[in-house]
Design a protein around this motif. Structure first.
Motif, PDB file in Angstrom:
ATOM      1  N   PRO A  24       7.687  40.519  17.383  1.00  0.00           N
ATOM      2  CA  PRO A  24       7.111  40.737  18.781  1.00  0.00           C
ATOM      3  C   PRO A  24       5.732  40.031  18.896  1.00  0.00           C
ATOM      4  O   PRO A  24       5.207  39.560  19.938  1.00  0.00           O
ATOM      5  CB  PRO A  24       6.845  42.257  18.420  1.00  0.00           C
ATOM      6  CG  PRO A  24       7.989  42.644  17.366  1.00  0.00           C
ATOM      7  CD  PRO A  24       7.942  41.451  16.415  1.00  0.00           C
ATOM      8  N   GLY A  25       4.801  39.612  17.715  1.00  0.00           N
ATOM      9  CA  GLY A  25       3.656  39.042  17.930  1.00  0.00           C
ATOM     10  C   GLY A  25       3.808  37.540  18.645  1.00  0.00           C
ATOM     11  O   GLY A  25       3.052  37.262  19.273  1.00  0.00           O
ATOM     12  N   VAL A  26       4.735  36.910  17.763  1.00  0.00           N
ATOM     13  CA  VAL A  26       4.831  35.567  18.363  1.00  0.00           C
ATOM     14  C   VAL A  26       5.324  35.514  19.925  1.00  0.00           C
ATOM     15  O   VAL A  26       5.124  34.823  20.905  1.00  0.00           O
ATOM     16  CB  VAL A  26       5.853  34.825  17.431  1.00  0.00           C
ATOM     17  CG1 VAL A  26       6.466  33.442  18.146  1.00  0.00           C
ATOM     18  CG2 VAL A  26       5.413  34.890  16.196  1.00  0.00           C
ATOM     19  N   ASP A  27       6.292  36.520  20.319  1.00  0.00           N
ATOM     20  CA  ASP A  27       6.762  36.426  21.617  1.00  0.00           C
ATOM     21  C   ASP A  27       5.687  36.899  22.530  1.00  0.00           C
ATOM     22  O   ASP A  27       5.693  36.738  23.582  1.00  0.00           O
ATOM     23  CB  ASP A  27       7.951  37.597  21.839  1.00  0.00           C
ATOM     24  CG  ASP A  27       9.217  37.269  21.166  1.00  0.00           C
ATOM     25  OD1 ASP A  27       9.365  36.290  21.055  1.00  0.00           O
ATOM     26  OD2 ASP A  27      10.082  38.444  20.833  1.00  0.00           O
ATOM     27  N   GLN A  33       1.687  33.575  28.080  1.00  0.00           N
ATOM     28  CA  GLN A  33       1.168  32.369  28.986  1.00  0.00           C
ATOM     29  C   GLN A  33       1.878  32.463  30.460  1.00  0.00           C
ATOM     30  O   GLN A  33       2.871  31.812  30.748  1.00  0.00           O
ATOM     31  CB  GLN A  33       2.368  31.318  28.396  1.00  0.00           C
ATOM     32  CG  GLN A  33       1.556  30.865  26.778  1.00  0.00           C
ATOM     33  CD  GLN A  33       2.267  29.472  26.375  1.00  0.00           C
ATOM     34  OE1 GLN A  33       3.380  29.552  26.093  1.00  0.00           O
ATOM     35  NE2 GLN A  33       1.547  28.509  26.437  1.00  0.00           N
ATOM     36  N   TRP A  34       0.997  33.301  31.162  1.00  0.00           N
ATOM     37  CA  TRP A  34       1.349  33.547  32.641  1.00  0.00           C
ATOM     38  C   TRP A  34       1.767  32.481  33.404  1.00  0.00           C
ATOM     39  O   TRP A  34       2.542  32.342  34.443  1.00  0.00           O
ATOM     40  CB  TRP A  34       0.398  34.452  33.052  1.00  0.00           C
ATOM     41  CG  TRP A  34      -0.928  33.899  33.659  1.00  0.00           C
ATOM     42  CD1 TRP A  34      -1.971  33.744  32.568  1.00  0.00           C
ATOM     43  CD2 TRP A  34      -1.420  33.036  34.541  1.00  0.00           C
ATOM     44  NE1 TRP A  34      -3.121  32.977  33.115  1.00  0.00           N
ATOM     45  CE2 TRP A  34      -2.684  32.880  34.585  1.00  0.00           C
ATOM     46  CE3 TRP A  34      -0.751  32.729  35.771  1.00  0.00           C
ATOM     47  CZ2 TRP A  34      -3.190  31.814  35.316  1.00  0.00           C
ATOM     48  CZ3 TRP A  34      -1.248  31.962  36.639  1.00  0.00           C
ATOM     49  CH2 TRP A  34      -3.097  31.565  36.456  1.00  0.00           C
ATOM     50  N   ILE A  41       8.295  27.502  35.498  1.00  0.00           N
ATOM     51  CA  ILE A  41       8.453  26.460  34.140  1.00  0.00           C
ATOM     52  C   ILE A  41      10.400  26.389  33.846  1.00  0.00           C
ATOM     53  O   ILE A  41      10.597  25.390  33.291  1.00  0.00           O
ATOM     54  CB  ILE A  41       7.956  26.554  33.076  1.00  0.00           C
ATOM     55  CG1 ILE A  41       7.699  25.370  32.085  1.00  0.00           C
ATOM     56  CG2 ILE A  41       8.297  27.773  32.210  1.00  0.00           C
ATOM     57  CD1 ILE A  41       7.200  24.227  32.699  1.00  0.00           C
ATOM     58  N   ALA A  42      10.968  27.406  33.855  1.00  0.00           N
ATOM     59  CA  ALA A  42      12.283  27.504  33.568  1.00  0.00           C
ATOM     60  C   ALA A  42      13.033  26.615  34.269  1.00  0.00           C
ATOM     61  O   ALA A  42      13.843  25.832  33.976  1.00  0.00           O
ATOM     62  CB  ALA A  42      12.918  28.753  33.566  1.00  0.00           C
ATOM     63  N   THR A 109      11.804  32.356  22.642  1.00  0.00           N
ATOM     64  CA  THR A 109      10.808  32.625  23.096  1.00  0.00           C
ATOM     65  C   THR A 109       9.474  32.712  22.280  1.00  0.00           C
ATOM     66  O   THR A 109       8.567  33.518  22.611  1.00  0.00           O
ATOM     67  CB  THR A 109      10.770  34.017  23.868  1.00  0.00           C
ATOM     68  OG1 THR A 109      11.169  35.052  23.147  1.00  0.00           O
ATOM     69  CG2 THR A 109      12.195  33.655  25.135  1.00  0.00           C
ATOM     70  N   ARG A 110       9.429  32.150  21.140  1.00  0.00           N
ATOM     71  CA  ARG A 110       8.484  32.450  20.192  1.00  0.00           C
ATOM     72  C   ARG A 110       7.750  31.104  20.332  1.00  0.00           C
ATOM     73  O   ARG A 110       8.181  30.130  20.418  1.00  0.00           O
ATOM     74  CB  ARG A 110       9.142  32.336  18.762  1.00  0.00           C
ATOM     75  CG  ARG A 110      10.235  33.612  18.419  1.00  0.00           C
ATOM     76  CD  ARG A 110      10.805  33.391  17.131  1.00  0.00           C
ATOM     77  NE  ARG A 110      10.204  33.540  16.012  1.00  0.00           N
ATOM     78  CZ  ARG A 110      10.182  32.719  14.819  1.00  0.00           C
ATOM     79  NH1 ARG A 110      10.961  31.673  14.782  1.00  0.00           N
ATOM     80  NH2 ARG A 110       9.139  32.686  13.952  1.00  0.00           N
TER      81      ARG A 110
END
Length: 372
Positions: A24-27, A33-34, A41-42, A109-110
């Motif tokens: 969760p922290g890495v996510d 990164q708003w 970006i996707a 998403t990490r």
């Protein structure tokens, strides 16, 4: 010598890997990164990832962050005190800029993700840990970048225009290298600094999460485009992350956008890369170019997909009103770049339809996401 100064403030964040709940922290870093969602970006990454492009980051160095290692080249130190290869950063500014350009994250998403995650980073240390520097060191860094195959040079600092630095910038532009530079930050900067103030260099200002002009960003007639510049999350030293505010971050984001364009259109000259950024930017403020946003906020998807007439394309500009023809003639003088031609003869060349398309996009601005 005239000093250069960094164009961002930042706060160092602990590595999520060392926090409770590693995944969760890495996510959380990615979700913070708003600017990625704001810039769609996707969608952009379905079009291009920046393969085959080298971006020189002229800054405080680039640390070997796990999110960056696959893309990090051996670079150089233009000042003493480093490791000799540019891969040494004591304060995290340069590592943050590199991450905004080309971080790959750690799968899914990490971790942090850059605008052009397959681009290569050429790190050159030109700024010491105190944030100051000398223009000659920046000139050395530019010359090194040219000689080592950089397609894009990202400069997140402002300073004085010495003869040596002017010569180096001119050499890079003559070598078909895209130069992206920060406009500068208030209150320490009162006007657009060098090299952003130089014709041919893409000068970058900043916007907030809602797309409005960021108070920290300097304004001026040299501004070309704007990009997110407030609460920008990226990589930092020792595997940690940073959150920064300033035109430094906006500059790195635009450098990443330029990398996507150069990768997708490898034969496009540097000035056409700049033109594609300005011509597809989302118009903000008064219609047309203004001193806060330049030609508008960058639009990654449009920059990679729009049918943009080339600079100098002649069509309806010849029959435009006298005031428009006069402005176009002024812009097409010696040394004219995307700053002069993008919104006049070129945009008019599409018979007005392209200009209408740009203005219509004002109502389609991506909404702000992930408020903190």
């Amino acid at each position: 010598m005239l000093a250069t100064t960094l164009s961002a403030t930042s706060l160092l964040l602990p590595s999520p890997a060392n926090a409770k709940g590693t995944q969760p922290g890495v996510d959380r870093v990615r979700s913070d990164q708003w600017h990625l969602q704001y810039l769609q970006i996707a969608k952009a990454h379905r079009l291009n990832l920046g393969d085959g492009v080298t971006v020189a980051v002229l800054d405080t160095g680039v640390d070997s962050h796990p999110d960056l290692v696959p893309n990090l080249l051996q670079g150089a130190d233009a000042i003493s005190g480093g490791t000799g290869n540019g891969q040494h950063d004591l304060i995290g500014h340069g590592t943050g800029m590199a991450g905004l350009i080309a971080a790959r994250g750690r799968g899914g998403t990490r971790g942090a993700l850059g605008i052009a995650p397959h681009a290569r980073i050429l790190p050159v240390i030109v700024t010491p840990t105190d944030g100051g520097g000398e223009s000659d060191a920046l000139a050395d860094g530019i010359e090194y970048a040219i000689s080592h195959g950089a397609n894009i040079i990202s400069i997140s600092s402002v300073g004085g225009a010495t003869q040596r630095l002017i010569k180096a910038v001119n050499a890079a532009l003559s070598a078909d290298v895209v130069i992206v530079a920060s406009a500068g930050n208030r209150p320490q900067d009162a006007f657009v600094g060098y090299p952003a103030s130089r014709d041919g260099v893409i000068a970058v200002s900043g916007v907030n999460k809602d797309g409005s002009h960021a108070a920290v960003s300097v304004t001026g007639p040299q501004v070309d485009v704007a990009a997110p510049a407030v609460d920008i999350y990226s990589t930092s030293i020792n595997g940690t992350y940073r959150v920064g505010t300033g035109t430094s971050d906006a500059t790195a984001i635009v450098a990443g956008a330029a990398a996507l364009i150069r990768s997708k259109f490898p034969d496009l000259p540097a000035q056409e890369v700049a033109h594609r950024l300005t011509a597809t930017a989302i118009d903000k403020g008064p219609p047309g170019r203004d001193d806060e946003y330049g030609y508008g906020v960058i639009d990654l998807v449009a920059a990679l997909t729009a049918d943009v007439p080339p600079l100098g394309f002649e069509s309806t500009a010849a029959t435009a009103p006298a005031s428009t023809r006069a402005a176009s003639a002024e812009a097409s003088g010696d040394g004219a770049t995307a700053r002069g031609l993008a919104t006049l003869g070129v945009l008019l060349a599409a018979g007005g339809g392209y200009l209408v398309w740009r203005r219509r996009r004002r109502a389609d601005d991506p909404p702000p996401r992930i408020s903190r």
